[in-house]
Scaffold this motif. Sequence first.
Motif, mmCIF file in Angstrom:
data_model
loop_
_atom_site.group_PDB
_atom_site.id
_atom_site.type_symbol
_atom_site.label_atom_id
_atom_site.label_comp_id
_atom_site.label_asym_id
_atom_site.label_seq_id
_atom_site.Cartn_x
_atom_site.Cartn_y
_atom_site.Cartn_z
ATOM 1 N N THR A 91 0.631 -1.055 0.340
ATOM 2 C CA THR A 91 -0.403 -0.364 -0.278
ATOM 3 C C THR A 91 0.729 1.246 -0.190
ATOM 4 N N ARG A 92 1.871 0.919 0.717
ATOM 5 C CA ARG A 92 3.205 2.559 0.839
ATOM 6 C C ARG A 92 3.890 2.788 -0.785
ATOM 7 N N LEU A 93 4.454 1.492 -1.226
ATOM 8 C CA LEU A 93 4.334 2.003 -2.425
ATOM 9 C C LEU A 93 3.604 2.189 -3.732
ATOM 10 N N GLN A 94 2.062 1.600 -3.852
ATOM 11 C CA GLN A 94 1.570 2.372 -4.170
ATOM 12 C C GLN A 94 1.618 3.292 -4.035
ATOM 13 N N LYS A 95 1.332 3.831 -3.314
ATOM 14 C CA LYS A 95 0.903 5.299 -2.639
ATOM 15 C C LYS A 95 2.036 6.358 -3.206
ATOM 16 N N ALA A 96 2.931 5.974 -3.470
ATOM 17 C CA ALA A 96 4.098 6.311 -3.912
ATOM 18 C C ALA A 96 4.117 7.522 -5.481
ATOM 19 N N VAL A 97 4.000 5.708 -6.282
ATOM 20 C CA VAL A 97 3.977 5.578 -7.185
ATOM 21 C C VAL A 97 2.745 6.705 -7.791
ATOM 22 N N LYS A 98 1.554 6.361 -7.070
ATOM 23 C CA LYS A 98 0.685 7.606 -7.081
ATOM 24 C C LYS A 98 0.344 8.950 -7.002
ATOM 25 N N ASP A 99 1.177 9.274 -6.123
ATOM 26 C CA ASP A 99 1.772 10.092 -5.563
ATOM 27 C C ASP A 99 2.789 10.962 -6.610
ATOM 28 N N LEU A 100 3.470 10.134 -7.460
ATOM 29 C CA LEU A 100 3.968 10.664 -7.828
ATOM 30 C C LEU A 100 3.553 11.183 -9.790
ATOM 31 N N VAL A 101 3.027 10.562 -10.335
ATOM 32 C CA VAL A 101 1.388 10.549 -11.208
ATOM 33 C C VAL A 101 1.177 12.406 -10.644
ATOM 34 N N HIS A 102 0.361 12.237 -9.941
ATOM 35 C CA HIS A 102 -0.052 13.492 -9.393
ATOM 36 C C HIS A 102 0.779 14.464 -9.486
ATOM 37 N N ASP A 103 2.558 14.350 -9.277
ATOM 38 C CA ASP A 103 2.454 15.292 -8.809
ATOM 39 C C ASP A 103 3.418 15.863 -10.600
ATOM 40 N N ALA A 104 3.325 15.023 -11.147
ATOM 41 C CA ALA A 104 3.554 15.268 -12.524
ATOM 42 C C ALA A 104 2.667 16.110 -13.664
ATOM 43 N N GLU A 105 1.159 15.199 -12.912
ATOM 44 C CA GLU A 105 0.062 16.219 -13.499
ATOM 45 C C GLU A 105 0.245 17.491 -13.139
ATOM 46 N N ALA A 106 0.185 18.396 -11.758
ATOM 47 C CA ALA A 106 -0.468 19.244 -11.498
ATOM 48 C C ALA A 106 1.337 20.429 -11.851
ATOM 49 N N MET A 107 2.472 19.570 -12.505
ATOM 50 C CA MET A 107 3.388 20.351 -13.391
ATOM 51 C C MET A 107 3.213 20.070 -14.910
ATOM 52 N N ASP A 108 2.095 19.937 -15.223
ATOM 53 C CA ASP A 108 1.614 20.302 -16.333
ATOM 54 C C ASP A 108 2.002 19.024 -17.214
ATOM 55 N N TYR A 109 2.296 17.682 -17.063
ATOM 56 C CA TYR A 109 2.899 16.355 -17.553
ATOM 57 C C TYR A 109 1.626 15.561 -17.245
ATOM 58 N N LYS A 110 1.800 14.404 -18.808
ATOM 59 C CA LYS A 110 0.571 13.728 -18.690
ATOM 60 C C LYS A 110 1.098 11.853 -18.375
ATOM 61 N N VAL A 111 0.600 11.778 -17.899
ATOM 62 C CA VAL A 111 1.285 9.921 -18.074
ATOM 63 C C VAL A 111 0.308 8.952 -18.500
ATOM 64 N N ASN A 112 0.410 8.610 -19.319
ATOM 65 C CA ASN A 112 -0.451 8.021 -19.653
ATOM 66 C C ASN A 112 -0.693 6.281 -19.486
ATOM 67 N N GLY A 113 -1.088 5.164 -20.001
ATOM 68 C CA GLY A 113 -0.798 4.311 -19.506
ATOM 69 C C GLY A 113 -0.245 2.818 -19.047
ATOM 70 N N SER A 114 0.945 3.185 -19.956
ATOM 71 C CA SER A 114 2.388 2.657 -19.409
ATOM 72 C C SER A 114 3.391 3.068 -18.957
ATOM 73 N N GLY A 115 3.058 4.296 -17.532
ATOM 74 C CA GLY A 115 3.683 5.343 -17.018
ATOM 75 C C GLY A 115 4.707 6.032 -17.946
ATOM 76 N N LYS A 116 4.681 6.649 -19.160
ATOM 77 C CA LYS A 116 4.833 7.549 -19.667
ATOM 78 C C LYS A 116 4.745 8.689 -19.825
ATOM 79 N N ALA A 117 5.656 9.691 -19.257
ATOM 80 C CA ALA A 117 5.268 11.108 -19.036
ATOM 81 C C ALA A 117 5.625 11.694 -20.311
ATOM 82 N N THR A 118 4.320 12.912 -20.371
ATOM 83 C CA THR A 118 5.100 13.762 -21.716
ATOM 84 C C THR A 118 4.498 15.090 -21.260
ATOM 85 N N TYR A 119 5.396 16.371 -21.737
ATOM 86 C CA TYR A 119 4.923 17.340 -21.251
ATOM 87 C C TYR A 119 3.346 18.070 -22.026
ATOM 88 N N VAL A 120 2.257 18.389 -21.301
ATOM 89 C CA VAL A 120 1.834 19.163 -22.764
ATOM 90 C C VAL A 120 0.433 20.664 -21.711
#
Length: 444
Positions: A91-120
Amino acid sequence: MTLSYHDVMTADLSPLADVSEAWKKMGDRFGELKTDYEKHVQGVLGNGNWQGLAYAAQQHNASATAFEYGAAKVEALAIASLLTDAHTELTRLQKAVKDLVHDAEAMDYKVNGSGKATYVGYDNLSEQERYTLHHDPDYPQLLADAHAKAQSWTDAITKAVKAVEDADQSVKRALARATSDVSADGTGFGGFNAQAVGDLATAGTPDSNTTTKTDGWVSEGDSEASGPGVGTSVTGPDTGAGKLGEAEAHADLGRASAEGSLTNGPMKLAGGAEVYAGAKGSAAGGITNEGLLGEVGGFAGGEASVKGRADAGPVGVYGRVETMAGGEAGVNAGIGLEGVSVGVEGFVGAKAGVSGGADIGGIGAGGTVEGWAGVGAEADATLGKGEDGKWTIGATVGAAVGLGGEVGFEITVDPGKVADTAGDAANAVGDMAGTVGDAVGGLF
């Protein structure tokens, strides 16, 4: 199966907590059963009114049953603890992944279904703003920075997903170990595991396969354990490899092995141990451009062995101790470009033997002596090349009706080691000749 980014993001880990509680209740119930059994079965029958061989046999079996109830409690509570630890850690490690995705999206980066980030961040610009940006002298650098940061987010997410995968494998190892009884206590191999460990940090560590250095010595080791298990396999024919066919079946109560070595320059110490209990049988036949081979064999019982070897440059010594209790039978024969071998064996009872030998520069000699208590006979002769590249000439013969034994010998030739030794000797002679030549030249 390796966990993907999608697996980690969508996994529902809440059932782990519910299952953990169920296993805890099961463990507590096994403890109650043990207490009731000892009180209402062992206690009642052990009041002194029943004596004799039948009573002794019943009490022996009753003690084994009571032990297994206790072992079942230990195993169930260990699994409950492991599942609790697994729920907390995953649970702790899953939350760490989700927190990373949330932080990336807050910085205008989109994360696709395979975990790849793209600046939007540029997607919502007006046409005029986009035109101005594209004509900005710093636009290429801005675009490069956006790509670099996107890759950093992708790498961080990949690393976080890998941490979940590693933890998941740790849980898998710990649960497998908790449910594997490889000790001879209680009713022996294959019962409940009275040695089960419920701490994930301890039980989930990878199998030992480490390399360390201490004062110039390099150590390596590996170990594994399994059981109980039942299985069969059938392969062939394989005309490409020339294999006619092979069949194998086994019913393992348990097996365990370990090996390791210490190396320091030309010196090497190596050893290993192996134990097995169960039954197994196999049959195989083949024909290739290198020859013909056929063999059939079977074994039921237990066996254990310990071996060791020490090498110092071209000189080496080795030894091996083996024990067996049970029954075995087999026939094998082979003839081909790399030698001839033939053997037959059949035995019921117990064996204990020791073998040893030495080799110098790749040429070695050794002997084997075994003591038998049982009924059987065995003969074997070999002249050929093994998978390790060594040529072996050897023979064994043994027989027993009650008490008996077996003796054997072997001579080995390692062509690679012989060539290395010859090369070292030639270099030494060349160096000596050079030294003598320099000395003679100095006289004139």
